[in-house]
Design an enzyme around this catalytic site. Structure first.
Site: not given
Ligand code: GUN
Length: 282
Positions: A49, A116, A93
Site C-alpha cells: 500500500k 475502507d 490494517q
Molecule cells: N486486511 C485485509 N484486507 C484488508 C482491507 O481491505 N482493509 C483493512 N483495513 N485491513 C485488511
C-alpha cells in the site's frame, strides 16, 4: 476457455489516471496506515500500500505498534489522526490482536477519513442505500473489473461465498445495488454446489480450496477473492483454476486478479476523501 480478467493491467490503468489527477493538486493526499503486531501477511500488504501510494503521489504514513499495544493508545492515535488536517484517509490494517475491540477501534475513525468504509456510520449508509463517501476496497475493485469487461449484473444471479464484513457482505450489497439477485453462502450453507450451479456470477471469498468445475454452470463468471499459500508454498485462490477456467466465461487469476484491484481501490478512495475534505474546507 475463459477470458482472464487482468487485475494488474486494470490496476495500472487506474493508478496512471490517478497519478495524473494528483499531479494537478496543490498538495499531496495523505493516507495513514496503522499496523499492529507482526503478522507477515499484513506487513506485506501494508508495504504494498505504501509503495503504491508513493508511486502515484500520495503520501503514506505507516504507524506501527507491537502486538501487546493497549487499546487506549490506539484509540488516542486515531483521535489525533482524525483532527490532523494533513491526514485525509485512515486505515487500520486487519486483523487486530484479540485483546483489542476491533469494532471500537474502527469506529474511532472519523467517517470522513474511513478509507475502507468500515465504520458503523458508513456501513449504515452502505446497507441502507445512502451513499457513503467511499465503498469498501475489495468489493469496489470487483465492480471495476466487472465494468472493465462489460459484465452487467442486472437480473443476474450473483452467488457470494463468504459473509465477512471485509468482503462477503459488502460484495453482496454492491451486487444488489446493481440489481442482481444475490445469494450469500457461508460455512453453514447446505448443498453449496446446488446453489453455486445456479450462479451467473460466482464470487468466492473463503481462503481455502473450494470451487471445482462441477460446482458451476457453463459460462459462469468466476471471481476468486481467496488468497493463501497451499501446502507446497504456492500462492493460490479458492478456485481450481485449471479446470474452472475451461468452463467459465470469465475468471480472475490468483495472484493478479482481485488483489491488485483492492490496492487500486484504496488509492481511488484516498483521493475521493481528499477531494471531499477540500470541498468542505474551501
Ligand atoms: N486486511 C485485509 N484486507 C484488508 C482491507 O481491505 N482493509 C483493512 N483495513 N485491513 C485488511
Amino acid at each position: 476457455m475463459a477470458i482472464i480478467m487482468d487485475g494488474k493491467r486494470l490496476r495500472d490503468k487506474i493508478l496512471s489516471n490517478l497519478k495524473s489527477e494528483i499531479e494537478a493538486f496543490t498538495k499531496k493526499p495523505v493516507l495513514a496506515v496503522i499496523l499492529v503486531g507482526d503478522d507477515p501477511a499484513s506487513r506485506i500488504y501494508v508495504n504494498n500500500k505504501k509503495k503504491t501510494a508513493e508511486n502515484i503521489g500520495i503520501k503514506s504514513i505507516v504507524i506501527e505498534y507491537p502486538a501487546n499495544i493497549e487499546e487506549e493508545v490506539l484509540l488516542k492515535k486515531i483521535k489525533d489522526l482524525n483532527s490532523d488536517d494533513e491526514v485525509n484517509a485512515i486505515l487500520v490494517q486487519l486483523p487486530l490482536p484479540r485483546h483489542i475491540d476491533k469494532q471500537k477501534v474502527i469506529d474511532a475513525i472519523s467517517p470522513l477519513k474511513d478509507v475502507d468504509c468500515f465504520t458503523i456510520e458508513n456501513c449504515g449508509k452502505l446497507y441502507t442505500g445512502l451513499e457513503p463517501y467511499v465503498y469498501p476496497c475489495t468489493p469496489q475493485g470487483i465492480l471495476y473489473l466487472l465494468d472493465e469487461y462489460k459484465i452487467n449484473l442486472e437480473g443476474k444471479h450473483v452467488v457470494v461465498i463468504g459473509r465477512s464484513n471485509l468482503v462477503g457482505k459488502p460484495a453482496a450489497q454492491l451486487a444488489l445495488n446493481r440489481n442482481a439477485t444475490v445469494t450469500v453462502c457461508h460455512s453453514h450453507t447446505k448443498n453449496l454446489s446446488d446453489i453455486t450451479k445456479t450462479a451467473d456470477v460466482l464470487i468466492s471469498a473463503v481462503g481455502e480450496v473450494l470451487i471445482e468445475d462441477d460446482m458451476m454452470k457453463d459460462d459462469c463468471v468466476v471471481i476468486d477473492v481467496g488468497i493463501f499459500r497451499d501446502c507446497n508454498g504456492k500462492v493460490r485462490g479458492d478456485v481450481n483454476f485449471e479446470t474452472v477456467s475451461k468452463k467459465a466465461s470469465y475468471i480472475t487469476p490468483v495472484p493478479g486478479g482481485v488483489g491488485p484491484m483492492t490496492i487500486a481501490s484504496l488509492m481511488v478512495n484516498t483521493v475521493k476523501l481528499y477531494k471531499e475534505q477540500n470541498k468542505r474546507s474551501s
